[in-house]
Design a protein around this motif. Structure first.
Motif, PDB file in Angstrom:
ATOM      1  N   ILE A 174       0.839  -1.205   0.000  1.00 54.34           N
ATOM      2  CA  ILE A 174       0.000   0.000   0.000  1.00 54.34           C
ATOM      3  C   ILE A 174       0.869   1.248   0.000  1.00 54.34           C
ATOM      4  CG2 ILE A 174      -1.726   1.307   1.304  1.00 54.34           C
ATOM      5  CD1 ILE A 174      -2.739  -1.397   2.401  1.00 54.34           C
ATOM      6  N   GLU A 175       1.941   1.216   0.790  1.00 51.26           N
ATOM      7  CA  GLU A 175       2.864   2.353   0.850  1.00 51.26           C
ATOM      8  C   GLU A 175       3.565   2.568  -0.489  1.00 51.26           C
ATOM      9  OE1 GLU A 175       5.151   5.254   3.306  1.00 51.26           O
ATOM     10  OE2 GLU A 175       3.118   4.639   2.826  1.00 51.26           O
ATOM     11  N   THR A 176       3.889   1.493  -1.188  1.00 49.00           N
ATOM     12  CA  THR A 176       4.517   1.604  -2.503  1.00 49.00           C
ATOM     13  C   THR A 176       3.580   2.273  -3.496  1.00 49.00           C
ATOM     14  OG1 THR A 176       5.786  -0.419  -2.053  1.00 49.00           O
ATOM     15  CG2 THR A 176       5.637   0.297  -4.339  1.00 49.00           C
ATOM     16  N   ALA A 177       2.298   1.960  -3.410  1.00 48.83           N
ATOM     17  CA  ALA A 177       1.320   2.600  -4.284  1.00 48.83           C
ATOM     18  C   ALA A 177       1.074   4.049  -3.893  1.00 48.83           C
ATOM     19  CB  ALA A 177       0.011   1.819  -4.256  1.00 48.83           C
ATOM     20  N   ARG A 178       1.246   4.370  -2.608  1.00 54.17           N
ATOM     21  CA  ARG A 178       1.007   5.736  -2.135  1.00 54.17           C
ATOM     22  C   ARG A 178       2.136   6.676  -2.511  1.00 54.17           C
ATOM     23  NH1 ARG A 178       2.499   9.273   1.563  1.00 54.17           N
ATOM     24  NH2 ARG A 178       4.135   7.916   2.401  1.00 54.17           N
ATOM     25  N   LYS A 179       3.362   6.221  -2.410  1.00 48.84           N
ATOM     26  CA  LYS A 179       4.516   7.086  -2.615  1.00 48.84           C
ATOM     27  C   LYS A 179       4.795   7.317  -4.099  1.00 48.84           C
ATOM     28  CE  LYS A 179       7.264   6.705   1.571  1.00 48.84           C
ATOM     29  NZ  LYS A 179       8.590   6.382   2.139  1.00 48.84           N
ATOM     30  N   THR A 180       5.422   8.458  -4.378  1.00 51.41           N
ATOM     31  CA  THR A 180       5.788   8.808  -5.750  1.00 51.41           C
ATOM     32  C   THR A 180       7.285   9.081  -5.825  1.00 51.41           C
ATOM     33  OG1 THR A 180       5.267  11.135  -5.310  1.00 51.41           O
ATOM     34  CG2 THR A 180       3.525   9.776  -6.272  1.00 51.41           C
ATOM     35  N   ASP A 181       7.845   8.905  -7.023  1.00 48.75           N
ATOM     36  CA  ASP A 181       9.271   9.144  -7.212  1.00 48.75           C
ATOM     37  C   ASP A 181       9.523  10.627  -7.465  1.00 48.75           C
ATOM     38  OD1 ASP A 181       8.459   9.628  -9.826  1.00 48.75           O
ATOM     39  OD2 ASP A 181       9.135   7.679 -10.560  1.00 48.75           O
ATOM     40  N   ALA A 182      10.752  10.961  -7.843  1.00 50.65           N
ATOM     41  CA  ALA A 182      11.123  12.357  -8.040  1.00 50.65           C
ATOM     42  C   ALA A 182      10.342  13.014  -9.167  1.00 50.65           C
ATOM     43  CB  ALA A 182      12.625  12.453  -8.313  1.00 50.65           C
ATOM     44  N   GLU A 183       9.833  12.216 -10.085  1.00 50.63           N
ATOM     45  CA  GLU A 183       9.063  12.750 -11.214  1.00 50.63           C
ATOM     46  C   GLU A 183       7.565  12.774 -10.944  1.00 50.63           C
ATOM     47  OE1 GLU A 183      10.165  10.390 -14.532  1.00 50.63           O
ATOM     48  OE2 GLU A 183      12.253  11.095 -14.580  1.00 50.63           O
ATOM     49  N   GLY A 184       7.179  12.384  -9.735  1.00 54.32           N
ATOM     50  CA  GLY A 184       5.773  12.412  -9.372  1.00 54.32           C
ATOM     51  C   GLY A 184       4.991  11.177  -9.761  1.00 54.32           C
TER      52      GLY A 184
END
Length: 360
Positions: A165-175
């Motif tokens: 769930i956290e992996t789906a919530r977070k975004t990388d540097a490009e959003g």
């Protein structure tokens, strides 16, 4: 520490790196068995990408078989390991036979996959996370792995679901989300996670209880995931008992849905101070006495029976101790008495020895 720091020079050296390689001399530990691989090789790639904007070529020097030494790309090595182990029914069955230890290995695999995703986002794809969901929670191979994680090892299951769930919530540097999960998959994970907490208790690993952003994300998706108001309330009550964090205090609105009760503009200390301001500090409780439910019925304030100028405390006074008797009369402790007896006994023994020697 020894030497001098030349950070700028180190950066210049890293900016000239086109490729990095990590040796692998044993099949005892794989790329997803420990944090050393992504911690070193992955971090080198992350650092160079941050400096230059481009990820260097990353390789694994495979020395497991002296008769078949080879250099593999990191992508090839990771894909081989995923197929041979983590997505392999034979490997999964072996881990299940290890009970809690096998479940722990599955948790580590997902954690280290996340580590690779952060350090090298192009290495891990949405299909990898989708496959983990299909294999471990949809029981793609009919191994009973979903039952193994959610019933026999629920805390390991919670840890894996929370990480996904956290992996789906977070975004990388490009959003971009690290895992662009479908709504159906994400809602299923949220529902299973919340229901597991209610049924088995809170696991409280490092990315669950202490993660306020994940807590808000789950709270915002529980209704869409089909979690009933009763389960939502029980979940928040258990999380509050485990963390004592105000965001898990809840009440039900007129439609029966659970709402969190706190002011997002204040932290927990500021909210506690704000609740104590004014003429009294009132604790709000429901008429039914339900745990974790707030209403507009104040408890009788015990401070109302005293005047506003009343101050409760203790008065400190200075006292003088009369030491006249103690200075004029000697005092003896038990150690002094024993020492005196010992000296007298020693002198007596010496005298008796001399007396016997003279007599004979």
């Amino acid at each position: 520490m020894w030497g001098e720091s030349y950070e700028d020079l180190f950066k210049l050296n890293l900016m000239d790196v086109d490729a990095a390689i990590h040796s692998d001399s044993s099949n005892l530990f794989g790329l997803l068995d420990g944090d050393g691989y992504y911690g070193y090789l992955g971090s080198i790639g992350l650092t160079i990408r941050a400096l230059t904007g481009e990820t260097p070529e990353l390789y694994i020097a495979n020395q497991e078989n002296l008769d078949g030494l080879e250099i593999m790309t990191l992508t090839e090595a990771l894909r081989t390991e995923l197929r041979a182990r983590d997505f392999n029914p034979a490997w999964i069955t072996g881990m299940m036979e290890g009970d809690y230890a096998g479940a722990r290995q599955m948790v580590k695999m997902v954690e280290y996959l996340w580590g690779w995703d952060v350090t090298n986002p192009n290495l891990i794809t949405d299909s990898d996370w989708n496959e983990i969901y299909e294999v471990y929670f949809n029981d793609k191979y009919d191994l009973g792995i979903d039952e193994f994680l959610e019933t026999e090892n629920p805390y390991s299951g919670q840890s894996i679901m929370a990480r996904m769930i956290e992996t789906a919530r977070k975004t990388d540097a490009e959003g971009n989300p690290y895992w662009d999960a479908s709504d159906a998959v994400l809602n299923d994970l949220v529902k299973r996670y919340v229901e597991s907490v209610v049924e088995n208790g809170v696991t409280c690993c490092h990315h669950t209880c202490g993660n306020a952003q994940l807590a808000d994300f789950i709270d915002g998706n529980m209704q869409a995931a089909g979690v009933t108001p009763e389960i939502q309330q029980q979940y928040n009550e258990l999380m509050y008992e485990a963390t004592l964090r105000d965001e898990f205090k809840v009440q039900q609105n007129e439609d029966g849905f659970v709402q969190q009760v706190h002011d997002d503009s204040l932290n927990s200390v500021q909210r506690a101070m704000a609740s104590g301001s004014g003429s009294s500090n009132q604790t709000m409780m429901a008429d039914s006495g339900g745990a974790g439910i707030d209403s507009d019925t104040p408890v009788q304030d015990s401070g109302k029976s005293t005047s506003d100028s009343y101050i409760e405390g203790y008065e400190m006074t200075q006292e003088t101790v009369n030491n006249a008797d103690s200075t004029n009369s000697p005092s003896f402790s038990s150690s002094d008495v024993f020492a005196s007896i010992f000296v007298i006994g020693a002198v007596g023994a010496i005298y008796l020895g001399f007396w016997k020697r003279r007599k004979f």
